[in-house]
Design a protein around this motif. Structure first.
Motif, PDB file in Angstrom:
ATOM      1  N   LEU A  53       0.824  -1.207   0.000  1.00  0.00           N
ATOM      2  CA  LEU A  53       0.000   0.000   0.000  1.00  0.00           C
ATOM      3  C   LEU A  53       0.857   1.255   0.000  1.00  0.00           C
ATOM      4  O   LEU A  53       0.606   2.198  -0.758  1.00  0.00           O
ATOM      5  N   ARG A  54       1.876   1.287   0.833  1.00  0.00           N
ATOM      6  CA  ARG A  54       2.745   2.468   0.928  1.00  0.00           C
ATOM      7  C   ARG A  54       3.406   2.760  -0.417  1.00  0.00           C
ATOM      8  O   ARG A  54       3.403   3.905  -0.879  1.00  0.00           O
ATOM      9  N   ALA A  55       3.959   1.752  -1.035  1.00  0.00           N
ATOM     10  CA  ALA A  55       4.608   1.935  -2.340  1.00  0.00           C
ATOM     11  C   ALA A  55       3.598   2.396  -3.387  1.00  0.00           C
ATOM     12  O   ALA A  55       3.903   3.251  -4.220  1.00  0.00           O
ATOM     13  N   TRP A  56       2.398   1.837  -3.350  1.00  0.00           N
ATOM     14  CA  TRP A  56       1.352   2.205  -4.305  1.00  0.00           C
ATOM     15  C   TRP A  56       0.982   3.685  -4.151  1.00  0.00           C
ATOM     16  O   TRP A  56       0.884   4.417  -5.136  1.00  0.00           O
ATOM     17  N   LEU A  57       0.815   4.154  -2.905  1.00  0.00           N
ATOM     18  CA  LEU A  57       0.465   5.548  -2.669  1.00  0.00           C
ATOM     19  C   LEU A  57       1.593   6.484  -3.099  1.00  0.00           C
ATOM     20  O   LEU A  57       1.349   7.531  -3.713  1.00  0.00           O
ATOM     21  N   SER A 125      13.081   0.710   1.851  1.00  0.00           N
ATOM     22  CA  SER A 125      14.095  -0.247   1.408  1.00  0.00           C
ATOM     23  C   SER A 125      14.300  -0.052  -0.092  1.00  0.00           C
ATOM     24  O   SER A 125      13.482   0.583  -0.772  1.00  0.00           O
ATOM     25  N   TYR A 126      15.360  -0.620  -0.613  1.00  0.00           N
ATOM     26  CA  TYR A 126      15.590  -0.541  -2.054  1.00  0.00           C
ATOM     27  C   TYR A 126      14.427  -1.178  -2.810  1.00  0.00           C
ATOM     28  O   TYR A 126      13.993  -0.675  -3.843  1.00  0.00           O
ATOM     29  N   ALA A 127      13.917  -2.283  -2.282  1.00  0.00           N
ATOM     30  CA  ALA A 127      12.800  -2.972  -2.939  1.00  0.00           C
ATOM     31  C   ALA A 127      11.546  -2.103  -2.946  1.00  0.00           C
ATOM     32  O   ALA A 127      10.826  -2.043  -3.950  1.00  0.00           O
ATOM     33  N   GLU A 128      11.268  -1.426  -1.827  1.00  0.00           N
ATOM     34  CA  GLU A 128      10.095  -0.541  -1.775  1.00  0.00           C
ATOM     35  C   GLU A 128      10.252   0.623  -2.751  1.00  0.00           C
ATOM     36  O   GLU A 128       9.313   0.970  -3.475  1.00  0.00           O
ATOM     37  N   LEU A 133       9.017   3.388  -7.976  1.00  0.00           N
ATOM     38  CA  LEU A 133       9.546   3.947  -9.215  1.00  0.00           C
ATOM     39  C   LEU A 133       9.355   3.030 -10.422  1.00  0.00           C
ATOM     40  O   LEU A 133       9.653   3.431 -11.548  1.00  0.00           O
ATOM     41  N   ALA A 134       8.895   1.820 -10.185  1.00  0.00           N
ATOM     42  CA  ALA A 134       8.698   0.823 -11.243  1.00  0.00           C
ATOM     43  C   ALA A 134       9.989   0.571 -12.023  1.00  0.00           C
ATOM     44  O   ALA A 134      10.017   0.578 -13.260  1.00  0.00           O
TER      45      ALA A 134
END
Length: 170
Positions: A53-57, A125-128, A133-134
């Motif tokens: 959710l955080r990454a999506w927002l 994190s780098y993954a997040e 950023l896709a």
């Protein structure tokens, strides 16, 4: 709808911090966050349930930012932003040091600035950050390394807070 609000509301301070860092003006940042949240609520039924959710927002906010600034250059530091920082610090030169950092951030290419803000300021994190950023994680690491190097070089040449003179690079 109450469940939706309970999930999104804790993310708002971080979204606002990121928007202020991108736009360097509180009112414009608040408008950007509002716009991103409206878009997220409209798109809620289409989002991936297993996604972060955080990454999506953050991705929505960044995309709205990019749509709004295409073709424009950076925004000047609003005096109210510097006043906020100076008020929060006992150091009278804090606003000058913050101006150096904000000027350095403004000088970064957008892709490097976004990575630096997400990882260093929002503690993703780098993954997040890669999800926001896709891009692949390796791209995040590369952009972050370049951004940190450019910021170090910029700050080495920025006037010191105390003297106003250029620092000497050793």
């Amino acid at each position: 709808m109450d469940d939706l609000a309970a999930l999104i509301e804790p993310q708002i301070p971080a979204l606002r911090r990121y928007a202020v860092a991108l736009l360097r003006e509180r009112e414009a940042a608040d408008d950007l966050v509002q716009d991103a949240l409206e878009r997220a609520i409209r798109a809620w039924p289409q989002r991936r349930r297993d996604g972060d959710l955080r990454a999506w927002l953050f991705a929505i906010l960044r995309n709205r930012y990019l749509e709004g600034v295409r073709g424009r250059r950076g925004v000047e530091v609003g005096p109210e932003l510097l006043d906020d920082v100076a008020d929060a610090s006992a150091d009278p030169g804090a606003a000058l040091g913050v101006r150096d950092v904000l000027d350095g951030l403004a000088g970064l290419p957008e892709d490097q600035r976004s990575v630096l803000l997400l990882v260093a300021v929002e503690d993703m994190s780098y993954a997040e950050a890669a999800a926001v950023l896709a891009v692949p994680v390796g791209t995040v690491m590369s952009r972050l390394s370049r951004a940190r190097g450019r910021m170090r070089a910029f700050l080495d040449l920025a006037p010191t807070v105390v003297t106003g003179h250029l620092r000497r690079v050793k």
